[in-house]
Structures are given as structure tokens and as C-alpha cells.
Enzyme design. Sequence first.
Site, PDB file in Angstrom:
ATOM      1  N   GLY A  42      83.686  26.243  49.001  1.00 11.24           N
ATOM      2  CA  GLY A  42      83.066  26.489  47.700  1.00 11.24           C
ATOM      3  C   GLY A  42      81.665  25.925  47.729  1.00 11.24           C
ATOM      4  N   GLU A  43      81.275  25.239  46.674  1.00 13.50           N
ATOM      5  CA  GLU A  43      79.946  24.628  46.610  1.00 13.50           C
ATOM      6  C   GLU A  43      80.150  23.116  46.517  1.00 13.50           C
ATOM      7  OE1 GLU A  43      76.340  23.580  46.727  1.00 13.50           O
ATOM      8  OE2 GLU A  43      77.349  22.950  44.896  1.00 13.50           O
ATOM      9  N   SER A  44      79.793  22.408  47.584  1.00 14.90           N
ATOM     10  CA  SER A  44      80.146  20.994  47.710  1.00 14.90           C
ATOM     11  C   SER A  44      79.555  20.129  46.599  1.00 14.90           C
ATOM     12  CB  SER A  44      79.728  20.450  49.077  1.00 14.90           C
ATOM     13  OG  SER A  44      78.327  20.571  49.267  1.00 14.90           O
ATOM     14  N   CYS A  74      84.834  24.034  55.083  1.00 16.00           N
ATOM     15  CA  CYS A  74      83.444  24.262  54.663  1.00 16.00           C
ATOM     16  C   CYS A  74      82.989  23.205  53.653  1.00 16.00           C
ATOM     17  CB  CYS A  74      83.259  25.689  54.159  1.00 16.00           C
ATOM     18  SG  CYS A  74      81.519  26.208  54.129  1.00 16.00           S
ATOM     19  N   ARG A 133      77.419  29.957  54.971  1.00 17.46           N
ATOM     20  CA  ARG A 133      76.597  28.802  54.559  1.00 17.46           C
ATOM     21  C   ARG A 133      77.243  27.499  55.023  1.00 17.46           C
ATOM     22  NH1 ARG A 133      75.990  28.540  48.654  1.00 17.46           N
ATOM     23  NH2 ARG A 133      74.573  26.860  49.140  1.00 17.46           N
ATOM     24  N   HIS A 173      86.103  29.039  57.515  1.00 17.05           N
ATOM     25  CA  HIS A 173      87.053  29.372  56.450  1.00 17.05           C
ATOM     26  C   HIS A 173      88.314  30.031  57.014  1.00 17.05           C
ATOM     27  CE1 HIS A 173      84.369  28.770  52.923  1.00 17.05           C
ATOM     28  NE2 HIS A 173      83.422  29.025  53.803  1.00 17.05           N
ATOM     29  N   GLU A 175      91.053  30.248  55.679  1.00 17.38           N
ATOM     30  CA  GLU A 175      91.807  30.832  54.560  1.00 17.38           C
ATOM     31  C   GLU A 175      91.462  32.298  54.305  1.00 17.38           C
ATOM     32  OE1 GLU A 175      88.080  29.078  52.621  1.00 17.38           O
ATOM     33  OE2 GLU A 175      89.394  28.597  54.313  1.00 17.38           O
TER      34      GLU A 175
END
Length: 196
Positions: A42-44, A74, A133, A173, A175
Amino acid sequence: MLALQGDVREHFHALEACGADPVNVRRESELAAVDALVLPGGESTAISKLLEVFGLLEPLRQRLRDGMPAFGSCAGMILLAAEVLDTRPDARSLSGIDMTVRRNAFGRQVDSFETDLDFAGIDDGPMRAVFIRAPWVERVGDGVEVLAQVPSGPAQGRIVAVRQGGVVATSFHPEVTGDLRVHRMFVDSVRERATV
């Protein structure tokens, strides 16, 4: 399953397919009730802020110090690092693995790519890895096992999967590929720890 932001559903389904009984964690009481935790991609920075908003940052750090198994992909890898490079000053990490991670090391969204990786401890050939990313690991401490490195190209040799004790992190990822081998390895390790 840390369910604040990111690839929650994809990890949830992968864990179910491996025979685990995942639950979403958004509160301290839910964190206290689980045997292990997956931190999704996601967005850390957003996830670290939400950890603070939901009162989970310090309880999660403590659970990791106490030996709770965890798996981060990630953004989850970034959150589990002891040190994060190229991040915002207000971002927080969990120090679950003694490593230094460079955030967005492979570039922007348009630089996303796939490659095949040899992954230590996982049989049946190379694993298809999707990097979006993604971070990479710049330094590992004593006791951190390197599980996978980029095999070729400009990032050849960069560390993209590690394990320290019961905590595993990948910069890619697993998943999203349908390949359950990393999730199965993690679920099996949690079960083994529970029987010791």
C-alpha cells in the site's frame, strides 16, 4: 491482517487459500488476539499515520519485540524496517527487522516490473515477482537472512526478501500473482512456532 490501507483483500484470500483463518486488525484488542500479522502493500507513510491514529503503533512495536511473527510485502517491508531512507520525516517504522530499506528504490509507478526470483527455502522453481514502486534492502544486520535478490538488470543483486526470526518481508507483491508459496511458508512457520 493489518486492515488499515493497501492490498488487504488480496492477502486475506491468499491466507485463506493456505488454510489460515485470517481476521482484520484495526484495533488494539484485535491485535492482542492474533498469533501473527500480515502488513500489506500500500502506501507506507499513510499506513504509519493510520497506525498512530488507531493507537496501534506502540502496541504493534511491542508485539514484534515480544516475538510475534509478521509478514510484510512492499509497504509492509518498509514498515518493518529499522531504518528507512528517502521517506518523509513524519513517517514511522516498527523496527521488526534489523535492516535499512530504501523507499521507492526501483522508481515510480511507471517503472513497475516483473521478474523471476530464486527464493531461499521455497521449492518448485523460480517465483514470479511483481514490483510496484517497490523498496529494496540496502543493509541487513546480523541474524537477518537474505531470501531473494534481483537476478539481473540494473538492480542485479539488490536484496528483495529477508527474514529475521519469525518476521519475513518482501519488496514485491506475492499476493497479486496467485503463487501462494510465500504465504504458505509464512503460515507454516507460524504453525510451527505455535507448537514449540
